[in-house]
Design a protein around this motif. Sequence first.
Motif, PDB file in Angstrom:
ATOM      1  N   UNK A  24      46.726  33.745  43.468  1.00  0.00           N
ATOM      2  CA  UNK A  24      46.106  33.483  44.387  1.00  0.00           C
ATOM      3  C   UNK A  24      44.812  34.764  44.196  1.00  0.00           C
ATOM      4  N   UNK A  25      45.366  35.768  43.627  1.00  0.00           N
ATOM      5  CA  UNK A  25      44.280  37.093  43.773  1.00  0.00           C
ATOM      6  C   UNK A  25      44.112  37.201  41.820  1.00  0.00           C
ATOM      7  N   UNK A  26      43.159  37.596  41.591  1.00  0.00           N
ATOM      8  CA  UNK A  26      43.303  38.324  40.042  1.00  0.00           C
ATOM      9  C   UNK A  26      43.205  39.949  40.177  1.00  0.00           C
ATOM     10  N   UNK A  27      43.565  40.588  39.444  1.00  0.00           N
ATOM     11  CA  UNK A  27      43.123  41.951  39.337  1.00  0.00           C
ATOM     12  C   UNK A  27      43.090  42.738  37.867  1.00  0.00           C
ATOM     13  N   UNK A  35      41.189  54.350  36.961  1.00  0.00           N
ATOM     14  CA  UNK A  35      42.655  54.726  37.957  1.00  0.00           C
ATOM     15  C   UNK A  35      42.778  52.970  39.474  1.00  0.00           C
ATOM     16  N   UNK A  36      40.999  52.733  39.282  1.00  0.00           N
ATOM     17  CA  UNK A  36      41.113  52.440  39.902  1.00  0.00           C
ATOM     18  C   UNK A  36      41.305  50.197  39.597  1.00  0.00           C
ATOM     19  N   UNK A  37      41.605  49.242  40.743  1.00  0.00           N
ATOM     20  CA  UNK A  37      41.761  48.291  39.634  1.00  0.00           C
ATOM     21  C   UNK A  37      40.639  46.967  41.179  1.00  0.00           C
ATOM     22  N   UNK A  38      39.936  45.764  40.277  1.00  0.00           N
ATOM     23  CA  UNK A  38      39.252  44.994  41.610  1.00  0.00           C
ATOM     24  C   UNK A  38      40.086  44.143  41.402  1.00  0.00           C
ATOM     25  N   UNK A  39      39.906  43.798  42.721  1.00  0.00           N
ATOM     26  CA  UNK A  39      40.894  42.651  43.290  1.00  0.00           C
ATOM     27  C   UNK A  39      40.022  41.369  43.744  1.00  0.00           C
ATOM     28  N   UNK A  40      40.029  40.685  43.300  1.00  0.00           N
ATOM     29  CA  UNK A  40      39.507  38.853  42.968  1.00  0.00           C
ATOM     30  C   UNK A  40      40.278  38.241  43.859  1.00  0.00           C
ATOM     31  N   UNK A  41      39.635  36.913  44.569  1.00  0.00           N
ATOM     32  CA  UNK A  41      40.369  35.746  45.323  1.00  0.00           C
ATOM     33  C   UNK A  41      39.982  34.500  43.181  1.00  0.00           C
ATOM     34  N   UNK A  42      40.883  34.167  43.655  1.00  0.00           N
ATOM     35  CA  UNK A  42      41.329  32.852  42.549  1.00  0.00           C
ATOM     36  C   UNK A  42      40.823  31.559  43.741  1.00  0.00           C
TER      37      UNK A  42
END
Length: 98
Positions: A24-27, A35-42
């Motif tokens: 449901x998401x991609x990181x 150090x950070x991540x971007x979270x995106x909806x698939x």
Amino acid sequence: MAAYLGIGKPTISRQLATLERLSLIERTRDPEDARAQVVTLTAAGTAQVEQVRAARRTHVHQMLSGWSDDDVELLARLLDQLNRTLAQEPVEDTTRGG
């Protein structure tokens, strides 16, 4: 994200891992901060969000079907006022014990 939602980092990490396993998401790593991540909806995540929103709209519509137009308009105005107030208030981090 954890601070914004007012929950602990381990909790948000577990929840994101579950969403990722469900596709449901991609990181991805943040290109500006390793150090950070971007979270995106698939696409599947977007479809799931839309399905939940539609079901919620239908449910709320059914619940309010017996209300007068004036009462529904009053509720809408008050919810708008509440949302604007909440948007101005920082979320308190309750995970740090004080």
